[in-house]
Design a protein around this motif. Structure first.
Motif, PDB file in Angstrom:
ATOM      1  N   ARG A 105       0.832  -1.203   0.000  1.00  0.00           N
ATOM      2  CA  ARG A 105       0.000   0.000   0.000  1.00  0.00           C
ATOM      3  C   ARG A 105       0.873   1.263   0.000  1.00  0.00           C
ATOM      4  NH1 ARG A 105      -2.343  -4.974   0.604  1.00  0.00           N
ATOM      5  NH2 ARG A 105      -4.598  -4.844   1.004  1.00  0.00           N
ATOM      6  N   MET A 146      -9.006 -10.078   5.727  1.00  0.00           N
ATOM      7  CA  MET A 146      -8.501  -9.147   4.719  1.00  0.00           C
ATOM      8  C   MET A 146      -7.603  -9.830   3.695  1.00  0.00           C
ATOM      9  SD  MET A 146      -9.994  -6.406   5.625  1.00  0.00           S
ATOM     10  CE  MET A 146      -9.272  -5.421   4.333  1.00  0.00           C
ATOM     11  N   ILE A 200     -16.232  -7.872   4.951  1.00  0.00           N
ATOM     12  CA  ILE A 200     -15.913  -6.654   4.221  1.00  0.00           C
ATOM     13  C   ILE A 200     -17.144  -6.174   3.457  1.00  0.00           C
ATOM     14  CG2 ILE A 200     -14.346  -5.594   2.559  1.00  0.00           C
ATOM     15  CD1 ILE A 200     -13.046  -6.710   5.112  1.00  0.00           C
ATOM     16  N   LYS A 289     -10.296   4.226   3.060  1.00  0.00           N
ATOM     17  CA  LYS A 289      -9.606   2.935   3.103  1.00  0.00           C
ATOM     18  C   LYS A 289     -10.382   1.829   2.391  1.00  0.00           C
ATOM     19  CE  LYS A 289      -6.851   3.649   7.297  1.00  0.00           C
ATOM     20  NZ  LYS A 289      -5.549   3.493   6.637  1.00  0.00           N
ATOM     21  N   HIS A 290     -11.695   1.886   2.429  1.00  0.00           N
ATOM     22  CA  HIS A 290     -12.476   0.754   1.930  1.00  0.00           C
ATOM     23  C   HIS A 290     -13.366   1.083   0.728  1.00  0.00           C
ATOM     24  CE1 HIS A 290     -11.302  -1.752   5.329  1.00  0.00           C
ATOM     25  NE2 HIS A 290     -11.443  -0.665   6.074  1.00  0.00           N
ATOM     26  N   TYR A 291     -13.350   2.318   0.282  1.00  0.00           N
ATOM     27  CA  TYR A 291     -14.122   2.673  -0.913  1.00  0.00           C
ATOM     28  C   TYR A 291     -13.242   3.398  -1.935  1.00  0.00           C
ATOM     29  CZ  TYR A 291     -17.543   4.902  -3.966  1.00  0.00           C
ATOM     30  OH  TYR A 291     -18.241   5.336  -5.073  1.00  0.00           O
ATOM     31  N   GLU A 294      -9.907   1.407  -2.789  1.00  0.00           N
ATOM     32  CA  GLU A 294     -10.215   0.176  -3.532  1.00  0.00           C
ATOM     33  C   GLU A 294     -10.760   0.491  -4.922  1.00  0.00           C
ATOM     34  OE1 GLU A 294     -12.657  -4.033  -3.030  1.00  0.00           O
ATOM     35  OE2 GLU A 294     -12.390  -2.698  -1.320  1.00  0.00           O
ATOM     36  N   TYR A 299      -7.973  -2.824  -4.477  1.00  0.00           N
ATOM     37  CA  TYR A 299      -7.907  -3.581  -3.227  1.00  0.00           C
ATOM     38  C   TYR A 299      -7.995  -2.608  -2.054  1.00  0.00           C
ATOM     39  CZ  TYR A 299      -2.982  -2.167  -3.536  1.00  0.00           C
ATOM     40  OH  TYR A 299      -1.831  -1.434  -3.667  1.00  0.00           O
ATOM     41  N   SER A 300      -8.358  -3.137  -0.897  1.00  0.00           N
ATOM     42  CA  SER A 300      -8.567  -2.294   0.273  1.00  0.00           C
ATOM     43  C   SER A 300      -7.242  -1.775   0.813  1.00  0.00           C
ATOM     44  CB  SER A 300      -9.295  -3.091   1.361  1.00  0.00           C
ATOM     45  OG  SER A 300      -9.415  -2.322   2.541  1.00  0.00           O
ATOM     46  N   CYS A 302      -6.790  -1.062   4.032  1.00  0.00           N
ATOM     47  CA  CYS A 302      -6.631  -1.672   5.358  1.00  0.00           C
ATOM     48  C   CYS A 302      -6.078  -3.088   5.217  1.00  0.00           C
ATOM     49  CB  CYS A 302      -7.979  -1.702   6.067  1.00  0.00           C
ATOM     50  SG  CYS A 302      -7.982  -2.556   7.659  1.00  0.00           S
ATOM     51  N   LEU A 322     -16.783  -1.932  10.178  1.00  0.00           N
ATOM     52  CA  LEU A 322     -16.882  -2.683   8.919  1.00  0.00           C
ATOM     53  C   LEU A 322     -18.022  -3.701   8.968  1.00  0.00           C
ATOM     54  CD1 LEU A 322     -13.126  -3.329   8.006  1.00  0.00           C
ATOM     55  CD2 LEU A 322     -14.673  -1.583   7.107  1.00  0.00           C
TER      56      LEU A 322
END
Length: 330
Positions: A105, A146, A200, A289-291, A294, A299-300, A302, A322
């Motif tokens: 990341r 994850m 997730i 982090k998650h939208y 990615e 990919y996420s 986190c 989450l």
């Protein structure tokens, strides 16, 4: 290439590596925790295998071995600027599987994000990584959920077991170091199940910003920023210009770690602030982090290390957020 050797021999090799490498690993800092009787596990330069904390997850991530908390970018006078010299020795950093994925990341952000970051590039080019296996799950981690519980992109893997050491060397520079040692197949230890399990959320969208969960958790958040500082993938920073007292036209520009959760971070010239409420900052962190990440990179951001959950003084759980979002948003 896998090897088995005596721990004493591994210690000798470890000493030899220090001639060409600065070695960083998690160590126990006695009394450096929240209270004087509380220890903390944090990264520092080590000179012996016995200094390394092998059993506990570090409270702070490996990130500070690559990215200085307070880094001088250049010195300036009235007429010119001068960039400080980079590292002269290679780095060898010990980390776990989740942090190996966090490295991906960081590389994505600092190397592959349209323009490469010069300061990160010159440190990263000298860095090699030694994987530390996980024989059991930590309390708060959800790396299995994850998909970050395994890593194979390491330069070296090392496990100590009593008076023996087991090594897997992938980098040719390390393969030559172990020539003559007993060859043996070595597979890194990794966990297959966590106590903390996370679903997730798959259907996050711009409409998720209106979910009342942000007001709920934002009302508890005190905006201390500790979650950002222990996170191995957070990269927010601010700039500081330092002017010297003996000549106010001479000084240095520094890049300093910052947090998207603290008051004033999103304020711009003119006094406008994009995210005034703590709920908005909480939403920004989770959605980034998650939208956002990615959606952009596939990919996420986190890696499920669980450090943010461990350090939060208000017991706000990223894992719980989450799971709530997965249930409510789908």
């Amino acid at each position: 290439m896998g090897y088995q050797l005596a721990k004493d021999k591994m210690e000798s090799i470890f000493k030899k590596l220090q001639e060409t490498h600065d070695i960083y690993a998690p160590v126990v800092k006695k009394g450096d925790g929240t209270f004087s009787e509380v220890d903390v596990v944090r990264y520092d330069k080590v000179t012996s295998l016995d200094e390394i904390e092998w059993n506990k997850k570090s409270d702070y991530s490996f990130k500070e071995a690559l990215l200085s908390i307070n880094e001088t970018l250049f010195y300036f006078t009235e007429d010119e600027t001068t960039v400080p010299k980079g590292p002269t020795k290679d780095l060898l950093i010990f980390l776990r599987a989740c942090d190996m994925h966090a490295l991906k990341r960081l590389d994505q952000i600092y190397l592959d994000n349209k323009f490469g970051d010069f300061y990160y590039q010159r440190v990263r080019a000298r860095a090699k990584f030694c994987l530390m296996g996980c024989s059991k799950s930590c309390e708060s981690g959800y790396c299995v959920s994850m998909g970050t519980n395994k890593a194979d992109n390491y330069d070296l893997y090392l496990k100590l077991d009593g008076d023996k050491a087991f090594v897997d060397a992938k980098n040719e520079d390390f393969v030559t170091v172990f020539e003559g040692e007993t060859k043996q197949d070595v597979t890194p230890d990794y966990v297959t199940e966590n106590k903390e399990k996370v679903t997730i959320p798959k259907n996050l969208s711009k409409a998720t910003k209106d979910n009342p969960i942000w007001e709920e958790y934002g009302s508890r958040c005190i905006g201390c920023g500790r979650c950002n500082f222990v996170c191995p993938t957070c990269t927010c920073f601010t700039m500081q210009d330092i002017f010297y007292k003996d000549n106010p036209k001479v000084g240095e520009r520094r890049r300093v770690w910052a947090s998207c959760q603290i008051d004033g971070y999103s304020e711009i010239a003119g006094g406008f602030e994009f995210r005034k409420k703590q709920a908005d900052r909480m939403r920004f962190k989770v959605m980034h982090k998650h939208y956002d990440f990615e959606k952009r990179f596939g990919y996420s951001m986190c890696v499920g290390c669980g450090r943010c959950d461990d350090v939060c003084p208000e017991y706000i759980s990223h894992a719980a957020i989450l799971n709530r979002l997965a249930k409510e948003e789908g």
